[in-house]
Motif scaffolding. Sequence first.
Motif, PDB file in Angstrom:
ATOM      1  N   PRO A 207       0.793  -1.235   0.000  1.00 10.54           N
ATOM      2  CA  PRO A 207       0.000   0.000   0.000  1.00 10.54           C
ATOM      3  C   PRO A 207       0.824   1.283   0.000  1.00 10.54           C
ATOM      4  O   PRO A 207       0.415   2.282  -0.597  1.00 10.54           O
ATOM      5  N   ALA A 208       1.982   1.291   0.655  1.00  8.63           N
ATOM      6  CA  ALA A 208       2.804   2.506   0.701  1.00  8.63           C
ATOM      7  C   ALA A 208       3.603   2.718  -0.579  1.00  8.63           C
ATOM      8  O   ALA A 208       4.099   3.813  -0.840  1.00  8.63           O
ATOM      9  N   GLY A 209       3.746   1.647  -1.395  1.00  9.53           N
ATOM     10  CA  GLY A 209       4.544   1.743  -2.617  1.00  9.53           C
ATOM     11  C   GLY A 209       5.277   0.443  -2.881  1.00  9.53           C
ATOM     12  O   GLY A 209       5.170  -0.521  -2.108  1.00  9.53           O
ATOM     13  N   PRO A 210       6.050   0.386  -3.948  1.00  8.32           N
ATOM     14  CA  PRO A 210       6.744  -0.854  -4.304  1.00  8.32           C
ATOM     15  C   PRO A 210       7.837  -1.220  -3.308  1.00  8.32           C
ATOM     16  O   PRO A 210       8.493  -0.346  -2.737  1.00  8.32           O
ATOM     17  N   PHE A 211       8.021  -2.514  -3.136  1.00  9.77           N
ATOM     18  CA  PHE A 211       9.051  -3.053  -2.255  1.00  9.77           C
ATOM     19  C   PHE A 211       9.849  -4.050  -3.097  1.00  9.77           C
ATOM     20  O   PHE A 211       9.341  -5.106  -3.466  1.00  9.77           O
ATOM     21  N   ALA A 212      11.094  -3.682  -3.435  1.00  8.53           N
ATOM     22  CA  ALA A 212      11.908  -4.499  -4.326  1.00  8.53           C
ATOM     23  C   ALA A 212      12.946  -5.283  -3.537  1.00  8.53           C
ATOM     24  O   ALA A 212      13.611  -4.735  -2.646  1.00  8.53           O
ATOM     25  N   ILE A 213      13.066  -6.566  -3.873  1.00 10.28           N
ATOM     26  CA  ILE A 213      14.061  -7.456  -3.279  1.00 10.28           C
ATOM     27  C   ILE A 213      14.949  -7.912  -4.427  1.00 10.28           C
ATOM     28  O   ILE A 213      14.542  -8.715  -5.265  1.00 10.28           O
ATOM     29  N   LEU A 214      16.159  -7.384  -4.490  1.00 12.72           N
ATOM     30  CA  LEU A 214      17.007  -7.526  -5.672  1.00 12.72           C
ATOM     31  C   LEU A 214      18.243  -8.357  -5.335  1.00 12.72           C
ATOM     32  O   LEU A 214      18.975  -8.023  -4.403  1.00 12.72           O
ATOM     33  N   PRO A 215      18.498  -9.423  -6.081  1.00  9.63           N
ATOM     34  CA  PRO A 215      19.563 -10.357  -5.706  1.00  9.63           C
ATOM     35  C   PRO A 215      20.959  -9.758  -5.843  1.00  9.63           C
ATOM     36  O   PRO A 215      21.273  -9.089  -6.824  1.00  9.63           O
ATOM     37  N   LEU A 216      21.786 -10.011  -4.833  1.00  7.14           N
ATOM     38  CA  LEU A 216      23.208  -9.670  -4.868  1.00  7.14           C
ATOM     39  C   LEU A 216      24.010 -10.955  -4.668  1.00  7.14           C
ATOM     40  O   LEU A 216      23.455 -12.026  -4.409  1.00  7.14           O
ATOM     41  N   THR A 217      25.307 -10.846  -4.768  1.00  4.30           N
ATOM     42  CA  THR A 217      26.174 -12.000  -4.557  1.00  4.30           C
ATOM     43  C   THR A 217      26.205 -12.389  -3.076  1.00  4.30           C
ATOM     44  O   THR A 217      25.792 -11.631  -2.203  1.00  4.30           O
ATOM     45  N   ALA A 218      26.729 -13.592  -2.815  1.00  2.69           N
ATOM     46  CA  ALA A 218      26.988 -14.079  -1.452  1.00  2.69           C
ATOM     47  C   ALA A 218      25.734 -14.134  -0.582  1.00  2.69           C
ATOM     48  O   ALA A 218      25.749 -13.752   0.595  1.00  2.69           O
ATOM     49  N   ASN A 219      24.643 -14.609  -1.181  1.00  5.16           N
ATOM     50  CA  ASN A 219      23.396 -14.792  -0.431  1.00  5.16           C
ATOM     51  C   ASN A 219      22.931 -13.497   0.230  1.00  5.16           C
ATOM     52  O   ASN A 219      22.505 -13.481   1.392  1.00  5.16           O
ATOM     53  N   ARG A 220      23.003 -12.425  -0.527  1.00  2.00           N
ATOM     54  CA  ARG A 220      22.526 -11.125  -0.056  1.00  2.00           C
ATOM     55  C   ARG A 220      21.520 -10.579  -1.066  1.00  2.00           C
ATOM     56  O   ARG A 220      21.483 -11.004  -2.217  1.00  2.00           O
ATOM     57  N   SER A 221      20.735  -9.629  -0.617  1.00  2.00           N
ATOM     58  CA  SER A 221      19.816  -8.922  -1.511  1.00  2.00           C
ATOM     59  C   SER A 221      19.807  -7.446  -1.149  1.00  2.00           C
ATOM     60  O   SER A 221      19.995  -7.071   0.019  1.00  2.00           O
ATOM     61  N   SER A 222      19.595  -6.623  -2.150  1.00  2.00           N
ATOM     62  CA  SER A 222      19.423  -5.189  -1.939  1.00  2.00           C
ATOM     63  C   SER A 222      17.927  -4.909  -1.858  1.00  2.00           C
ATOM     64  O   SER A 222      17.148  -5.387  -2.680  1.00  2.00           O
ATOM     65  N   LEU A 223      17.526  -4.134  -0.858  1.00  2.00           N
ATOM     66  CA  LEU A 223      16.127  -3.775  -0.697  1.00  2.00           C
ATOM     67  C   LEU A 223      15.910  -2.316  -1.061  1.00  2.00           C
ATOM     68  O   LEU A 223      16.681  -1.443  -0.649  1.00  2.00           O
ATOM     69  N   VAL A 224      14.862  -2.058  -1.828  1.00  2.00           N
ATOM     70  CA  VAL A 224      14.410  -0.695  -2.092  1.00  2.00           C
ATOM     71  C   VAL A 224      12.969  -0.636  -1.603  1.00  2.00           C
ATOM     72  O   VAL A 224      12.059  -1.134  -2.263  1.00  2.00           O
ATOM     73  N   TRP A 225      12.792  -0.064  -0.443  1.00  2.00           N
ATOM     74  CA  TRP A 225      11.520  -0.045   0.272  1.00  2.00           C
ATOM     75  C   TRP A 225      10.929   1.351   0.131  1.00  2.00           C
ATOM     76  O   TRP A 225      11.451   2.314   0.682  1.00  2.00           O
ATOM     77  N   THR A 226       9.833   1.456  -0.635  1.00  2.00           N
ATOM     78  CA  THR A 226       9.157   2.737  -0.792  1.00  2.00           C
ATOM     79  C   THR A 226       8.161   2.899   0.350  1.00  2.00           C
ATOM     80  O   THR A 226       7.278   2.061   0.534  1.00  2.00           O
ATOM     81  N   GLU A 227       8.317   3.983   1.094  1.00  2.00           N
ATOM     82  CA  GLU A 227       7.480   4.199   2.277  1.00  2.00           C
ATOM     83  C   GLU A 227       6.981   5.640   2.292  1.00  2.00           C
ATOM     84  O   GLU A 227       7.597   6.528   1.683  1.00  2.00           O
ATOM     85  N   ARG A 228       5.857   5.875   2.954  1.00  2.00           N
ATOM     86  CA  ARG A 228       5.334   7.230   3.095  1.00  2.00           C
ATOM     87  C   ARG A 228       6.389   8.135   3.729  1.00  2.00           C
ATOM     88  O   ARG A 228       7.059   7.746   4.693  1.00  2.00           O
ATOM     89  N   SER A 229       6.505   9.340   3.198  1.00  2.00           N
ATOM     90  CA  SER A 229       7.546  10.258   3.672  1.00  2.00           C
ATOM     91  C   SER A 229       7.391  10.619   5.137  1.00  2.00           C
ATOM     92  O   SER A 229       8.383  10.876   5.823  1.00  2.00           O
ATOM     93  N   ASP A 230       6.150  10.625   5.638  1.00  2.00           N
ATOM     94  CA  ASP A 230       5.952  10.984   7.043  1.00  2.00           C
ATOM     95  C   ASP A 230       6.287   9.832   7.991  1.00  2.00           C
ATOM     96  O   ASP A 230       6.470  10.050   9.195  1.00  2.00           O
TER      97      ASP A 230
END
Length: 400
Positions: A207-230
């Motif tokens: 509901p607040a926006g897209p939440f991306a889970i993006l694969p990185l090396t060594a069993n890691r992921s980069s997160l881009v969490w879109t959240e309300r500015s307030d």
Amino acid sequence: MAEQRTRVLIVGGGLVGLSLAAALGRAGIETMVVDREAPETTVAPPFDGRASAIAAASWRMLQRLDVAPRIRDVQPIEEIRVSDGNAPLFLHYDHRDLGDEPLGQMVENRFTRRALLDSVAELDSVILAAPMSVGRLRRGQAGVEASLSDGTLVRAELCVAADGRQSRLREEAGIDAIVRRYPQDGIVCTIAHELPHRAIAHERFLPAGPFAILPLTANRSSLVWTERSDLAPAFLELDAAAFAHEIQRRVGGFLGDLEVVGPRFRYPLTLVLAQDYHAHRLALIGDAAHGIHPIAGQGFNLGLRDVAALTEILEEAAGIGMDLGDATLLARYEQWRRTDSVVLAGVTDILNRLFSNDLPPIRLVRDLGLAAVNRTKPLRRFFMRHAMGDVGDSPALLRR
């Protein structure tokens, strides 16, 4: 006063500005890049916590520029899964539907920047002036004159603004821009997780926006969490355990137990679209021309398409002895790049508005839409090629 002559002056040494320097340098065009940040600062982990999804076509370009082989910790993206929260309907891309080439590569920005810096350092035709700033910039009939903070006077045929969404050069040139502040912030961090990601990138709409889970090396992921500015500042102030709990709640259990590794970052989200991509002896590239919502992960790729187009035009012009600041060249560049960037800016804006709510009727329509595209093979393949950067009138550096 010291004087430096070059053919192209690039103001801004971020990923897009350095990519243009690498491309022009390999084409034998004398280029100077001026950036306010010291190179060693820009490759340090605290500087930029983001990672970029580099589309297949963009990766081909970086390979041709001898940048890709220098990048460490590259994680291929073999599949993309788009879902609406926990709804059972989804859209799934698999690179095997189009061949063996991955859909793209995930790379931490600091590693891409390091590779670009190493690449331009080996080019005799490129000068990097950093840390340095541009004071007075004069765009005259005969050329460009720029006064640098160390007193050097730079003379060039063309100035390229790669100085970001709040571009000073765009403003000084009198180029108006549509600027919209989204009521959202992007929270970016890296997680380590128990189970493998299997090279799948997830885009989950909350509901607040897209939440991306993006694969990185060594069993890691980069997160881009879109959240309300307030609300975003409060999440960043949570202690490590509470913050990890909020992440786990949004990721779910498919990656097993997870922990946040490294710092957290928060970026305000804006839409910026310049009304013109050029002025007298000035071209805009990257975020100076178009800053878009990160919902599709296409911002860096859009900038690389600017680089490829401008490089092709300037290389052809240099080959026949033209002035690289000629207005006809810059008009051709704008004509080539405007439709792509305006359409993508519009699409990402609409998608963000459509998916950043939880109204049941709208949610039902968008879930059915995702499922319909997933079941329609030709349409799904078209969207996959678009995500890979393989549609439209591509410059030579991007083609297969």
